[in-house]
Structures are given as C-alpha cells and as structure tokens.
Design a protein around this motif. Structure first.
Motif, PDB file in Angstrom:
ATOM      1  N   ASP A  75      20.022  13.331  21.163  1.00 60.77           N
ATOM      2  CA  ASP A  75      19.815  14.473  22.047  1.00 60.77           C
ATOM      3  C   ASP A  75      18.401  15.025  21.849  1.00 60.77           C
ATOM      4  OD1 ASP A  75      20.366  16.508  23.855  1.00 60.77           O
ATOM      5  OD2 ASP A  75      21.209  17.818  22.329  1.00 60.77           O
ATOM      6  N   VAL A  76      17.786  15.510  22.929  1.00 57.04           N
ATOM      7  CA  VAL A  76      16.435  16.073  22.825  1.00 57.04           C
ATOM      8  C   VAL A  76      16.474  17.462  22.201  1.00 57.04           C
ATOM      9  CG1 VAL A  76      14.460  16.932  24.144  1.00 57.04           C
ATOM     10  CG2 VAL A  76      15.453  14.720  24.705  1.00 57.04           C
ATOM     11  N   MET A  77      17.369  18.314  22.688  1.00 57.35           N
ATOM     12  CA  MET A  77      17.416  19.708  22.242  1.00 57.35           C
ATOM     13  C   MET A  77      18.299  19.837  21.007  1.00 57.35           C
ATOM     14  SD  MET A  77      15.428  21.237  24.354  1.00 57.35           S
ATOM     15  CE  MET A  77      15.805  22.964  24.091  1.00 57.35           C
ATOM     16  N   LEU A  78      17.654  19.815  19.836  1.00 60.88           N
ATOM     17  CA  LEU A  78      18.360  19.940  18.570  1.00 60.88           C
ATOM     18  C   LEU A  78      17.813  21.128  17.791  1.00 60.88           C
ATOM     19  CD1 LEU A  78      18.382  16.208  17.398  1.00 60.88           C
ATOM     20  CD2 LEU A  78      20.351  17.507  18.222  1.00 60.88           C
ATOM     21  N   PRO A  79      18.623  21.756  16.937  1.00 62.44           N
ATOM     22  CA  PRO A  79      18.096  22.814  16.074  1.00 62.44           C
ATOM     23  C   PRO A  79      17.122  22.227  15.054  1.00 62.44           C
ATOM     24  CG  PRO A  79      20.342  22.235  15.448  1.00 62.44           C
ATOM     25  CD  PRO A  79      20.056  21.506  16.727  1.00 62.44           C
ATOM     26  N   GLY A  80      16.056  22.940  14.772  1.00 67.51           N
ATOM     27  CA  GLY A  80      15.057  22.414  13.840  1.00 67.51           C
ATOM     28  C   GLY A  80      14.179  21.390  14.530  1.00 67.51           C
ATOM     29  N   GLU A  81      14.086  20.212  13.960  1.00 64.69           N
ATOM     30  CA  GLU A  81      13.265  19.156  14.548  1.00 64.69           C
ATOM     31  C   GLU A  81      13.910  18.631  15.825  1.00 64.69           C
ATOM     32  OE1 GLU A  81      11.018  15.005  13.184  1.00 64.69           O
ATOM     33  OE2 GLU A  81      12.662  15.827  11.977  1.00 64.69           O
ATOM     34  N   ASP A  82      13.137  18.590  16.919  1.00 62.16           N
ATOM     35  CA  ASP A  82      13.719  18.153  18.189  1.00 62.16           C
ATOM     36  C   ASP A  82      13.778  16.634  18.275  1.00 62.16           C
ATOM     37  OD1 ASP A  82      11.329  16.995  19.681  1.00 62.16           O
ATOM     38  OD2 ASP A  82      10.579  19.024  19.322  1.00 62.16           O
ATOM     39  N   GLY A  83      14.505  16.150  19.292  1.00 60.90           N
ATOM     40  CA  GLY A  83      14.750  14.719  19.429  1.00 60.90           C
ATOM     41  C   GLY A  83      13.496  13.902  19.647  1.00 60.90           C
ATOM     42  N   LEU A  84      12.529  14.433  20.389  1.00 61.34           N
ATOM     43  CA  LEU A  84      11.297  13.677  20.643  1.00 61.34           C
ATOM     44  C   LEU A  84      10.502  13.482  19.356  1.00 61.34           C
ATOM     45  CD1 LEU A  84      10.155  15.217  24.052  1.00 61.34           C
ATOM     46  CD2 LEU A  84      11.356  13.052  23.653  1.00 61.34           C
ATOM     47  N   SER A  85      10.475  14.510  18.508  1.00 60.49           N
ATOM     48  CA  SER A  85       9.790  14.395  17.220  1.00 60.49           C
ATOM     49  C   SER A  85      10.505  13.378  16.323  1.00 60.49           C
ATOM     50  CB  SER A  85       9.730  15.760  16.534  1.00 60.49           C
ATOM     51  OG  SER A  85       9.168  15.655  15.239  1.00 60.49           O
ATOM     52  N   ILE A  86      11.830  13.415  16.339  1.00 58.13           N
ATOM     53  CA  ILE A  86      12.599  12.437  15.566  1.00 58.13           C
ATOM     54  C   ILE A  86      12.315  11.027  16.063  1.00 58.13           C
ATOM     55  CG2 ILE A  86      14.932  11.612  15.044  1.00 58.13           C
ATOM     56  CD1 ILE A  86      15.857  14.540  15.218  1.00 58.13           C
ATOM     57  N   CYS A  87      12.280  10.883  17.384  1.00 56.36           N
ATOM     58  CA  CYS A  87      12.001   9.583  17.996  1.00 56.36           C
ATOM     59  C   CYS A  87      10.654   9.047  17.517  1.00 56.36           C
ATOM     60  CB  CYS A  87      12.008   9.743  19.511  1.00 56.36           C
ATOM     61  SG  CYS A  87      12.017   8.210  20.441  1.00 56.36           S
ATOM     62  N   ARG A  88       9.654   9.909  17.480  1.00 57.57           N
ATOM     63  CA  ARG A  88       8.310   9.498  17.033  1.00 57.57           C
ATOM     64  C   ARG A  88       8.348   9.011  15.584  1.00 57.57           C
ATOM     65  NH1 ARG A  88       6.212  13.818  18.192  1.00 57.57           N
ATOM     66  NH2 ARG A  88       5.297  13.344  20.225  1.00 57.57           N
ATOM     67  N   ARG A  89       9.094   9.717  14.732  1.00 59.22           N
ATOM     68  CA  ARG A  89       9.185   9.305  13.326  1.00 59.22           C
ATOM     69  C   ARG A  89       9.903   7.974  13.184  1.00 59.22           C
ATOM     70  NH1 ARG A  89      12.145  11.261  10.069  1.00 59.22           N
ATOM     71  NH2 ARG A  89      13.339  12.898  11.115  1.00 59.22           N
ATOM     72  N   LEU A  90      10.982   7.809  13.931  1.00 63.38           N
ATOM     73  CA  LEU A  90      11.756   6.568  13.831  1.00 63.38           C
ATOM     74  C   LEU A  90      10.897   5.355  14.163  1.00 63.38           C
ATOM     75  CD1 LEU A  90      15.205   7.519  15.429  1.00 63.38           C
ATOM     76  CD2 LEU A  90      14.737   7.047  13.018  1.00 63.38           C
ATOM     77  N   PHE A  91      10.091   5.467  15.222  1.00 63.50           N
ATOM     78  CA  PHE A  91       9.323   4.312  15.670  1.00 63.50           C
ATOM     79  C   PHE A  91       8.067   4.082  14.842  1.00 63.50           C
ATOM     80  CE2 PHE A  91      11.579   5.167  19.816  1.00 63.50           C
ATOM     81  CZ  PHE A  91      12.486   4.152  19.612  1.00 63.50           C
ATOM     82  N   ALA A  92       7.765   5.010  13.929  1.00 65.70           N
ATOM     83  CA  ALA A  92       6.656   4.795  13.006  1.00 65.70           C
ATOM     84  C   ALA A  92       7.069   3.888  11.855  1.00 65.70           C
ATOM     85  CB  ALA A  92       6.148   6.127  12.457  1.00 65.70           C
ATOM     86  N   LYS A  93       8.377   3.632  11.744  1.00 65.44           N
ATOM     87  CA  LYS A  93       8.896   2.804  10.657  1.00 65.44           C
ATOM     88  C   LYS A  93       9.146   1.380  11.154  1.00 65.44           C
ATOM     89  CE  LYS A  93      11.413   6.751   8.719  1.00 65.44           C
ATOM     90  NZ  LYS A  93      12.761   7.270   8.340  1.00 65.44           N
TER      91      LYS A  93
END
Length: 257
Positions: A75-93
């Motif tokens: 989901d994009v709208m999450l408490p704390g870190e949003d989904g787009l930021s999480i997506c960016r971190r995931l694809f950096a790995k």
C-alpha cells in the motif's frame, strides 16, 4: 461502529497467515487497514500462496527477515515510511522481491512514480481480490520466465547481463544497479535486438498486457536506462535508439550464453 472481529484485527499490527501443506510462492501483504490486508492474504492463501501480512515498514522488515518473499503487495499510504519510499529501498537491494503497489487515491502520480521506481504492477483500491490474484500470477509468471530461460546470460558491446541474478556489468566488469523496471525493459530489448519496439510493445513485454502503465513511464525508464549505459561506456547511451513516431531499437548485436 466496528465489529468485534474488526477491532480484534485492528489491534494486531501484524498477523502471519499460516501456509498450506504444499509449498508455494511467498507473498507479503502490507496495508495499515487490517481488514484489507487479511482479506487479501487469506484469498491468496486459498489459491496456493504462502502469505504473511504487515501493517507498516517495520512489520515488512520483520517478515522479510523471517523469510524471503517472492512478491510484496504494498500500500502507498502507510503510517511512518510510505510505500513509495519502501519500494525505493527494496529495489536498492540485490534479489529484491517483485512489488505490486496499491493506492486508495488512485493517484496518477503514485502510479507513475511507483512504476518509475521499478514496481512490477499497480492497482487502485478498492480492488477485486480476483483481479489482485490475476496480477500476482502475471507478475510471478514473468519473473519465472527469466529463471527458466534457456539463456541465463547475454553479452552486447562488451556488456554482460545475467538474467538469473538480474545483474548488469559494464565492459570494465563493474556492476550497474538496475531497478526492476529498468531490468525488465533491458531484458525486453536484449531478447529482441535490432528490432523496432513501440511503447505499447515495451509495456506488454516489460509489465504484461494487463498493465495500466503510461507511455510517459516507459520514456522515463528508458531515459534512466540510457544514462546508466552511458556511464559505463561513452557509446553506451547510443545502444537504445529513438525512431521518431515508431518507437525504440536496441542497436547492438546480442550473444546468448
């Protein structure tokens, strides 16, 4: 007023949905709406997927530390870190899971940014569980096609692309980090070298025929891919040629191995 069941679900930040007896693809559903995440996870479980759930970025990290995932429904709208930021971190790995983004707003900006970051697909909420299932199957099928390909790697103009590890190396053997979207586009090009590919064809090849991505997202991904190819080699940026009113062509000869 919320039902007792809904209150119980909301009181739990995370809940593992127990896998069935048969092993299957591993999926993590991340949504701060307890009802949505458990409904989606249980529906996917009924169709052969091993599912976990998380309500935020911290829960996702815990789930990933317990077991690698094949796909994350995010989901994009999450408490704390949003989904787009999480997506960016995931694809950096390296070896990042596939990602399907969900957004309650159905915002075009979320859709385009998510696809540019490398998300494999996008769905607006509320979505039909059967549509989510179809998208999950399509994304994992495309990923599986890479793993089962007869040619596990290819070379072009001194570059090498490992289709299994999703790893691109320059002529100097340096690793170039690619997002999932960039890798999907490059794979589409190297499998069809010296052929004109329209934007619609690239969308179908990189994300599947059911994708709702926009032409602009393809243009941005190609621009980023060109810059990465140019960083590794002076002529690298010319490997992808724009043909006015037609599409794009990968100009190099490709050798499979």
């Amino acid at each position: 007023m919320m039902t007792t069941m809904q209150q119980t679900l909301d009181a739990s930040a995370e809940l593992d949905v127990l896998p069935g007896d048969e092993p299957g693809p591993r999926v993590i559903v991340v949504d701060d709406d307890a009802g949505i995440r458990h409904l989606a996870a249980e529906f996917l479980q009924q169709h052969g997927y091993r599912t976990r759930t998380a309500s935020n970025a911290t829960g996702l990290e815990k789930a990933l530390s317990a077991e690698n995932a094949d796909l994350v429904v995010l989901d994009v709208m999450l408490p704390g870190e949003d989904g787009l930021s999480i997506c960016r971190r995931l694809f950096a790995k390296p070896e990042s899971p596939a990602v399907i983004i969900l957004s309650a707003r159905g915002d075009d900006t979320d859709r385009i940014v998510g696809l540019e970051l490398g998300a494999d697909d996008y769905l607006a909420k509320p979505c039909n569980p059967r549509e989510l299932l179809a998208r999950v199957r399509a994304v994992l099928r495309r990923r599986g096609e890479v793993r089962s390909s007869d040619a596990l790697a290819c070379e072009f103009d001194g570059w090498s692309l490992d289709l299994l590890r999703r790893e691109l190396r320059t002529p100097q053997a340096a690793i170039v980090n690619l997002s999932a979207g960039e890798f999907a586009l490059l794979r589409a090009f190297v499998e069809r070298p010296q052929r004109v590919l329209t934007r619609d064809q690239l969308l179908d090849l990189a994300r599947g025929p059911d994708s709702e991505a926009y032409d602009r997202a393809v243009d941005v991904q190609i621009s980023r891919l060109r810059r990465k190819l140019a960083d590794g080699d002076v002529a690298g940026g010319e490997l992808i040629r724009t043909l006015r009113n037609e599409g794009y062509m990968f100009t190099a000869r490709v050798h499979r191995r």
